[in-house]
Design a protein around this motif. Structure first.
Motif, PDB file in Angstrom:
ATOM      1  N   ALA A   1       0.827  -1.212   0.000  1.00 27.73           N
ATOM      2  CA  ALA A   1       0.000   0.000   0.000  1.00 27.73           C
ATOM      3  C   ALA A   1       0.859   1.259   0.000  1.00 27.73           C
ATOM      4  CB  ALA A   1      -0.938  -0.008   1.204  1.00 27.73           C
ATOM      5  N   SER A   2       1.973   1.233   0.737  1.00 28.57           N
ATOM      6  CA  SER A   2       2.834   2.423   0.802  1.00 28.57           C
ATOM      7  C   SER A   2       3.516   2.711  -0.527  1.00 28.57           C
ATOM      8  CB  SER A   2       3.893   2.234   1.899  1.00 28.57           C
ATOM      9  OG  SER A   2       4.788   1.191   1.556  1.00 28.57           O
ATOM     10  N   LYS A   3       3.650   1.691  -1.371  1.00 28.29           N
ATOM     11  CA  LYS A   3       4.290   1.886  -2.669  1.00 28.29           C
ATOM     12  C   LYS A   3       3.286   2.222  -3.775  1.00 28.29           C
ATOM     13  CE  LYS A   3       8.109  -1.324  -1.723  1.00 28.29           C
ATOM     14  NZ  LYS A   3       8.748  -2.606  -2.112  1.00 28.29           N
TER      15      LYS A   3
ATOM     16  N   LYS B   1      -2.331   7.770   7.686  1.00 32.10           N
ATOM     17  CA  LYS B   1      -3.740   7.530   7.382  1.00 32.10           C
ATOM     18  C   LYS B   1      -3.895   6.305   6.490  1.00 32.10           C
ATOM     19  CE  LYS B   1      -7.847   9.666   5.349  1.00 32.10           C
ATOM     20  NZ  LYS B   1      -8.406  10.888   4.701  1.00 32.10           N
ATOM     21  N   ILE B   2      -3.081   6.205   5.452  1.00 29.79           N
ATOM     22  CA  ILE B   2      -3.163   5.060   4.545  1.00 29.79           C
ATOM     23  C   ILE B   2      -2.753   3.782   5.267  1.00 29.79           C
ATOM     24  CG2 ILE B   2      -2.114   4.043   2.486  1.00 29.79           C
ATOM     25  CD1 ILE B   2      -2.063   6.843   1.292  1.00 29.79           C
ATOM     26  N   ARG B   3      -1.766   3.889   6.146  1.00 34.93           N
ATOM     27  CA  ARG B   3      -1.368   2.716   6.918  1.00 34.93           C
ATOM     28  C   ARG B   3      -2.507   2.227   7.801  1.00 34.93           C
ATOM     29  NH1 ARG B   3       0.056   1.266  11.848  1.00 34.93           N
ATOM     30  NH2 ARG B   3       1.534  -0.443  12.066  1.00 34.93           N
TER      31      ARG B   3
ATOM     32  N   GLY C   1      -6.683  -1.602   8.874  1.00 34.17           N
ATOM     33  CA  GLY C   1      -8.088  -1.880   9.147  1.00 34.17           C
ATOM     34  C   GLY C   1      -8.691  -2.833   8.129  1.00 34.17           C
ATOM     35  N   LYS C   2      -8.418  -2.620   6.849  1.00 36.61           N
ATOM     36  CA  LYS C   2      -8.956  -3.500   5.825  1.00 36.61           C
ATOM     37  C   LYS C   2      -8.360  -4.900   5.929  1.00 36.61           C
ATOM     38  CE  LYS C   2     -11.523  -0.293   4.215  1.00 36.61           C
ATOM     39  NZ  LYS C   2     -12.978  -0.320   4.535  1.00 36.61           N
TER      40      LYS C   2
ATOM     41  N   MET D   1      -6.554  -1.280  -1.844  1.00 38.49           N
ATOM     42  CA  MET D   1      -5.632  -0.495  -1.026  1.00 38.49           C
ATOM     43  C   MET D   1      -4.179  -0.818  -1.375  1.00 38.49           C
ATOM     44  SD  MET D   1      -7.231   1.603   0.999  1.00 38.49           S
ATOM     45  CE  MET D   1      -5.849   1.976   2.079  1.00 38.49           C
ATOM     46  N   MET D   2      -3.937  -2.067  -1.765  1.00 36.36           N
ATOM     47  CA  MET D   2      -2.570  -2.505  -2.084  1.00 36.36           C
ATOM     48  C   MET D   2      -2.192  -2.228  -3.524  1.00 36.36           C
ATOM     49  SD  MET D   2      -2.744  -6.174  -0.117  1.00 36.36           S
ATOM     50  CE  MET D   2      -1.210  -6.738  -0.879  1.00 36.36           C
TER      51      MET D   2
END
Length: 430
Positions: free
Chosen positions: A46-48, A137-139, A144-145, A218-219
């Motif tokens: 997700a971070s990438k 926030k994205i983390r 959560g997901k 998300m990923m």
């Protein structure tokens, strides 16, 4: 899921530990599976891949360019003037033209360039803070997901086990009916339980597919539905820090730090406005060519604005200075509001986490073991003809209700901790 699923819960409760860490985790076949998806892998992906982070990275890069430009002096200007052309008499055409080429350079006074660079540096720092807030926030969203998908996976596992056990129970009841040791009503109840278990399996399959699809988005997965099984860590509960420690460190968190940086930016703009009161000097020098005699001469000059006239100063400066002062006050007020909201939000989350942790502990150590023992005694007694099917199903319904409450408590604890991570900026996994 109702009575039939509770049979599966009883079996799982007897054979599966709540938290698998250390040696237990190494023995977990799901954890060892090369095709399983861990939380760390989901967070890295997700971070990438998340476009929101890419946009903030671009914003930081843009502010870096602006800082580089702001730290440079004013760019020289070149001017070309042509006079005495296309007139009358001796000035017809270009015969009497005067051509002047000048280079002008403005010299800034009272540290204007330094103050302009301070504003640009503050804007860059604010962009970096906003990037960190977005990353957290994205983390938190990804965590959560992932947790919701893992919860759906656990429910599906219970439903599948429940379906198998319900079918075996139906076979046992049918056999007892044939032997005359049970009534047709018992067989009907067992048949309904098996049907309900099959329905729950179908519903939980849909629930898991939907949760995986959301996690895959998300990923950054193109086909999010093909995610491998998730590596189970739902039962692992991180220690909850003291509330006083959390609130004491609010100022170092990303959201409060972002507001502090907005104060710094507003102050830098205020200082920049104060420095604008001093006039800049513009020097110019060049060469003039006069066509008719063919002579060449040097020209030069100096210019500056007129800030000395009171009405001009009032019109051009005082309003901007007051605006800058009010923006500083506004930024400080918003910082205070943010800190207050963080204290309140963290307090509420800490309270809910404390209650959830206590409930999870009570369910795990006291309630569910007692409910399991009761269901086991009643089921054994039913096989010996001591109890009726209805008593067994009621006991198993209670067991499932507590087991499901335990799973939901784990889900809420993990989601609450993800939100706490976002607010305090820890961003760490156990």
């Amino acid at each position: 899921m109702k009575s039939s699923l509770t049979i599966a819960c009883a079996m799982l409760w007897a054979g599966v530990p709540f938290a698998q860490t250390g040696k237990d985790a190494a023995q977990n076949p799901v954890g060892k599976a090369p095709d399983s998806l861990s939380l760390e892998q989901a967070l890295r992906s997700a971070s990438k891949s998340h476009p929101g982070l890419e946009a903030h990275h671009r914003a930081v890069a843009a502010r870096e360019g602006a800082l580089w430009q702001a730290s440079r002096g004013m760019i020289p200007e070149i001017t070309l003037d042509i006079e005495d052309v296309a007139g009358s008499g001796s000035h017809q055409g270009f015969s009497a033209a005067q051509t002047t080429v000048q280079i002008s350079q403005t010299l800034e006074w009272q540290g204007k360039r330094g103050r302009r660079a301070q504003v640009a540096a503050a804007e860059k720092s604010l962009a970096e803070r906003d990037l960190e807030v977005k990353r957290l926030k994205i983390r938190a969203l990804t965590l959560g997901k992932f947790t919701e998908a893992l919860y759906a996976q656990r429910r599906l596992s219970l439903a599948v086990e429940s379906q198998a056990l319900s079918e075996r129970l139906l076979e046992a009841v049918t056999r007892r009916v044939g032997e005359g040791a049970a009534s047709m009503a018992d067989q009907l109840r067992a048949h309904l339980a098996a049907s309900e278990a099959g329905m729950e399996v179908r519903q939980d399959n849909l629930r898991l597919a939907s949760a995986k699809r959301t996690l895959g988005l998300m990923m950054g997965r193109g086909e999010p539905g093909d995610l491998p099984p998730l590596r189970d860590g739902l039962d692992s509960l991180r220690a909850l820090p003291a509330l006083d420690d959390l609130q004491r460190n609010i100022g170092a968190g990303p959201m409060a730090a972002s507001q502090s940086m907005r104060i710094r930016l507003a102050e830098a703009k205020r200082d920049q406005q104060q420095g604008m009161a001093g006039p800049d000097l513009t020097f110019s020098a060049g060469v003039r060519h006069m066509a008719e005699p063919g002579d060449v001469a040097l020209v030069g000059g100096i210019s500056m604005p007129l800030p000395f006239l009171p009405f001009l100063a009032l019109r051009n400066r005082n309003g901007s200075r007051e605006e800058a002062r009010q923006e500083v006050a506004q930024a400080k007020a918003e910082h205070g509001e943010t800190v207050l909201e963080l204290k309140s939000g963290i307090g509420d989350i800490h309270k809910n986490l404390s209650l959830a942790r206590e409930e999870i502990k009570t369910l795990r150590e006291e309630v569910i073991p007692d409910a399991l023992n009761a269901a086991t005694v009643l089921e054994t007694g039913y096989r010996k003809g001591r109890f009726g099917m209805l008593e067994v199903l009621n006991a198993e319904t209670d067991l499932f209700r507590y087991r499901l409450r335990y799973l939901e408590g784990l889900l809420q604890y993990q989601l609450g901790y993800a939100e706490l991570d976002r607010l305090i900026g820890s961003g760490k996994e156990d």
